[in-house]
Design an enzyme around this catalytic site. Structure first.
Site, PDB file in Angstrom:
ATOM      1  N   HIS A  92      54.829  31.164  36.670  1.00 49.39           N
ATOM      2  CA  HIS A  92      54.035  32.198  36.000  1.00 49.39           C
ATOM      3  C   HIS A  92      52.598  32.164  36.533  1.00 49.39           C
ATOM      4  O   HIS A  92      52.071  31.083  36.845  1.00 49.39           O
ATOM      5  CB  HIS A  92      54.038  31.958  34.486  1.00 49.39           C
ATOM      6  CG  HIS A  92      53.498  33.124  33.723  1.00 49.39           C
ATOM      7  ND1 HIS A  92      52.140  33.347  33.584  1.00 49.39           N
ATOM      8  CD2 HIS A  92      54.106  34.153  33.082  1.00 49.39           C
ATOM      9  CE1 HIS A  92      51.956  34.455  32.886  1.00 49.39           C
ATOM     10  NE2 HIS A  92      53.137  34.964  32.566  1.00 49.39           N
ATOM     11  N   GLU A 160      55.390  40.383  38.323  1.00 47.95           N
ATOM     12  CA  GLU A 160      54.306  40.452  37.348  1.00 47.95           C
ATOM     13  C   GLU A 160      52.959  40.537  38.077  1.00 47.95           C
ATOM     14  O   GLU A 160      52.359  39.491  38.399  1.00 47.95           O
ATOM     15  CB  GLU A 160      54.305  39.204  36.475  1.00 47.95           C
ATOM     16  CG  GLU A 160      55.571  39.013  35.680  1.00 47.95           C
ATOM     17  CD  GLU A 160      55.299  38.295  34.365  1.00 47.95           C
ATOM     18  OE1 GLU A 160      55.645  38.844  33.319  1.00 47.95           O
ATOM     19  OE2 GLU A 160      54.715  37.193  34.396  1.00 47.95           O
TER      20      GLU A 160
HETATM   21  C1  PEP Z   1      53.421  37.733  30.898  1.00 42.84           C
HETATM   22  O1  PEP Z   1      52.396  37.061  30.906  1.00 42.84           O
HETATM   23  O2  PEP Z   1      54.496  37.254  31.299  1.00 42.84           O
HETATM   24  C2  PEP Z   1      53.331  39.097  30.406  1.00 42.84           C
HETATM   25  C3  PEP Z   1      54.196  39.952  30.835  1.00 42.84           C
HETATM   26  O3  PEP Z   1      52.304  39.348  29.524  1.00 42.84           O
HETATM   27  P1  PEP Z   1      51.952  40.751  28.828  1.00 42.84           P
HETATM   28  O4  PEP Z   1      53.231  41.427  28.452  1.00 42.84           O
HETATM   29  O5  PEP Z   1      51.122  40.374  27.634  1.00 42.84           O
HETATM   30  O6  PEP Z   1      51.171  41.542  29.838  1.00 42.84           O
END
Ligand code: PEP
Length: 247
Positions: A92, A160
């Site tokens: 992450h 992400e």
């Molecule tokens: C994450 O950190 O994995 C994430 C998707 O956070 P958010 O949905 O709050 O943007």
């Protein structure tokens, strides 16, 4: 696949409220794999609170350490397997940023669980890299950690973009679709069994925008941070996913 990443949030009272809000709003189907990754200290509590009738809901871990033993504060792969965790989130961006994790740490973690439970590997570019048109180069480099590993269908990638996490900003659905296709192609050409993994989108997904992402061909679900802390909202996002995929 829809995964909740609670990060360092929650309490015993939050969990009972969450479970009751989720249970009231979730429309059960034979739909996607649903996962909750609570802080590890609460895994047992969540397992005890989820009604057994919600059979499709799986518990996972937010991370594991590279090894066990003299590693104060760490949670090992053996421990999460001992608890029956069905997945672990690895790489992450918050781990990369705050704990200085590099590709070789991430690869060691993956090797500890590959083929034993699902690996959800997070990849994503920073805002600056995005602006400089480096997204694909960055992703390719991050995906080197899975080279020549045989996952036997136990690999999932979460795209992400760092600049989308917790900010309310997101790439366009079109952009996300293109990047997901790219990720699938890279993984297919680098893993031992030419795996084509599920690719989840993560970054400011909520009940208002989820539909736009889920409609895209190469979006196989979502990894959800902030919005997953609300049991009602998390259930609604799953219901939206099921509504699109049952058509
Ligand atoms: C994450 O950190 O994995 C994430 C998707 O956070 P958010 O949905 O709050 O943007």
């Amino acid at each position: 696949m829809i995964i909740a990443n609670w990060k360092c949030n929650g309490s015993k009272s939050m969990i009972s409220e969450w479970v009751s809000d989720f249970s009231v709003n979730y429309i059960e189907t034979n739909g996607p794999f649903i996962g909750i990754a609570p802080p590890s200290i609460y895994i047992e509590n969540v397992l005890a609170n989820i009604p057994t009738k919600l059979t499709g809901v799986n518990i996972g871990s937010q991370d594991i350490d590279t090894s066990s033993g003299a590693r104060t504060g760490a949670v090992s792969s053996e421990m999460i397997l001992d608890y029956g965790c069905k997945f672990s989130i690895i790489g992450h961006s918050e781990r990369r940023q705050f704990y200085n994790e590099r590709n070789d740490d991430i690869r060691r973690k993956i090797l500890n669980i590959a083929n034993k439970t699902l690996t959800i590997l997070c990849v994503g570019e920073t805002e600056e890299e995005n602006k400089n048109d480096l997204t694909k180069d960055v992703l390719k480099k991050q995906l080197e950690v899975i080279e020549e590993i045989d996952f036997n269908d136990s690999l999932v990638i979460a795209y992400e973009p760092v600049w989308a996490i917790g900010t309310g900003n997101t790439p366009t659905p079109d952009n996300i679709n293109e990047i997901h296709k790219f990720i699938k192609d890279v993984v297919q050409s680098t893993t031992r069994n030419s795996e084509i993994p599920l690719v989840l989108y993560g970054g400011s997904v909520n009940e208002d925008n989820a539909e736009n992402f889920f409609k895209e061909e190469f979006v196989d679900g979502a990894l959800i941070g902030g919005a997953s802390l609300n049991g009602r909202q998390f259930a609604n996002i799953i219901n939206i996913y099921n509504g699109i995929n049952s058509k």
